[in-house]
Design a protein around this motif. Structure first.
Motif, mmCIF file in Angstrom:
data_model
loop_
_atom_site.group_PDB
_atom_site.id
_atom_site.type_symbol
_atom_site.label_atom_id
_atom_site.label_comp_id
_atom_site.label_asym_id
_atom_site.label_seq_id
_atom_site.Cartn_x
_atom_site.Cartn_y
_atom_site.Cartn_z
ATOM 1 N N LYS A 1 0.831 -1.205 0.000
ATOM 2 C CA LYS A 1 0.000 0.000 0.000
ATOM 3 C C LYS A 1 0.864 1.253 0.000
ATOM 4 C CE LYS A 1 -4.058 -1.957 2.296
ATOM 5 N NZ LYS A 1 -5.049 -1.772 3.385
ATOM 6 N N GLU A 2 0.238 2.364 -0.328
ATOM 7 C CA GLU A 2 0.938 3.632 -0.282
ATOM 8 C C GLU A 2 1.105 4.088 1.169
ATOM 9 O OE1 GLU A 2 1.570 3.814 -4.169
ATOM 10 O OE2 GLU A 2 2.018 5.563 -2.908
ATOM 11 N N ARG A 3 2.142 4.879 1.376
ATOM 12 C CA ARG A 3 2.314 5.469 2.707
ATOM 13 C C ARG A 3 1.165 6.426 2.983
ATOM 14 N NH1 ARG A 3 7.863 8.183 3.110
ATOM 15 N NH2 ARG A 3 6.867 9.663 1.681
ATOM 16 N N GLU A 4 0.648 6.385 4.189
ATOM 17 C CA GLU A 4 -0.478 7.243 4.537
ATOM 18 C C GLU A 4 -0.194 8.009 5.819
ATOM 19 O OE1 GLU A 4 -4.131 5.327 5.602
ATOM 20 O OE2 GLU A 4 -3.172 3.893 6.952
ATOM 21 N N LEU A 5 -0.754 9.198 5.860
ATOM 22 C CA LEU A 5 -0.685 9.989 7.079
ATOM 23 C C LEU A 5 -1.571 9.340 8.129
ATOM 24 C CD1 LEU A 5 0.049 12.631 8.666
ATOM 25 C CD2 LEU A 5 -2.077 13.579 7.715
ATOM 26 N N VAL A 6 -1.026 9.148 9.311
ATOM 27 C CA VAL A 6 -1.825 8.680 10.442
ATOM 28 C C VAL A 6 -2.336 9.898 11.209
ATOM 29 C CG1 VAL A 6 -1.823 7.358 12.585
ATOM 30 C CG2 VAL A 6 -0.478 6.562 10.614
ATOM 31 N N ALA B 1 -6.053 10.591 10.126
ATOM 32 C CA ALA B 1 -6.667 9.744 9.119
ATOM 33 C C ALA B 1 -8.040 9.315 9.638
ATOM 34 C CB ALA B 1 -5.802 8.509 8.871
ATOM 35 N N GLY B 2 -8.986 9.180 8.716
ATOM 36 C CA GLY B 2 -10.321 8.797 9.129
ATOM 37 C C GLY B 2 -10.360 7.483 9.884
ATOM 38 N N SER B 3 -9.468 6.576 9.529
ATOM 39 C CA SER B 3 -9.475 5.250 10.127
ATOM 40 C C SER B 3 -9.011 5.231 11.586
ATOM 41 C CB SER B 3 -8.587 4.304 9.310
ATOM 42 O OG SER B 3 -7.261 4.795 9.271
ATOM 43 N N VAL B 4 -8.383 6.332 12.034
ATOM 44 C CA VAL B 4 -7.871 6.346 13.410
ATOM 45 C C VAL B 4 -8.558 7.387 14.282
ATOM 46 C CG1 VAL B 4 -5.633 5.576 12.543
ATOM 47 C CG2 VAL B 4 -5.961 7.998 13.080
#
Length: 115
Positions: free
Chosen positions: A43-48, A60-63
């Motif tokens: 996966k691409e690197r994502e901002l947490v 991030a919406g997931s956290v």
């Protein structure tokens, strides 16, 4: 030059908590932004989450609702408190600092959420 040292990764059961810390050192003053990113395999690197010098935070919406980011400007430290961890949070987390129009990265700390 900015050096980043991360700590706090490890193994935790689902629903558990971990705290990641990152300390920035070097000839630095008034860091603009400090944050955490992650990259799962394939996966691409994502901002947490990150936090800007004025105090505004992005998640991030997931956290959202589970993770909290904070910083101590006097100690050039950023902390990510991770609660209610899920197996999908498993990956390597990277500290990031933006300073003087440069972006600096830590070496990464591994987080594994598994029973």
């Amino acid at each position: 030059q900015v050096q980043l040292v991360e700590s706090g990764g490890g193994l935790v059961q689902p629903g558990g908590s971990l705290t990641l810390s990152c300390v920035a050192s070097g000839s630095i003053f008034n860091i603009y932004a400090m944050g955490w990113y992650r990259r799962a395999p394939g996966k691409e690197r994502e901002l947490v989450a990150d936090i800007i010098s004025g105090g505004s935070r992005n998640y991030a919406g997931s956290v959202k609702g589970r993770f909290t980011i904070s910083r101590d400007n006097a100690k050039n430290t950023v902390v990510l408190q991770m609660n209610s961890l899920k197996p999908e949070d498993t990956t390597v987390y990277y500290c990031n600092v933006r300073y003087c129009r440069e972006s600096y990265w830590g070496q990464g700390t591994e987080v594994t959420v598994s029973s």
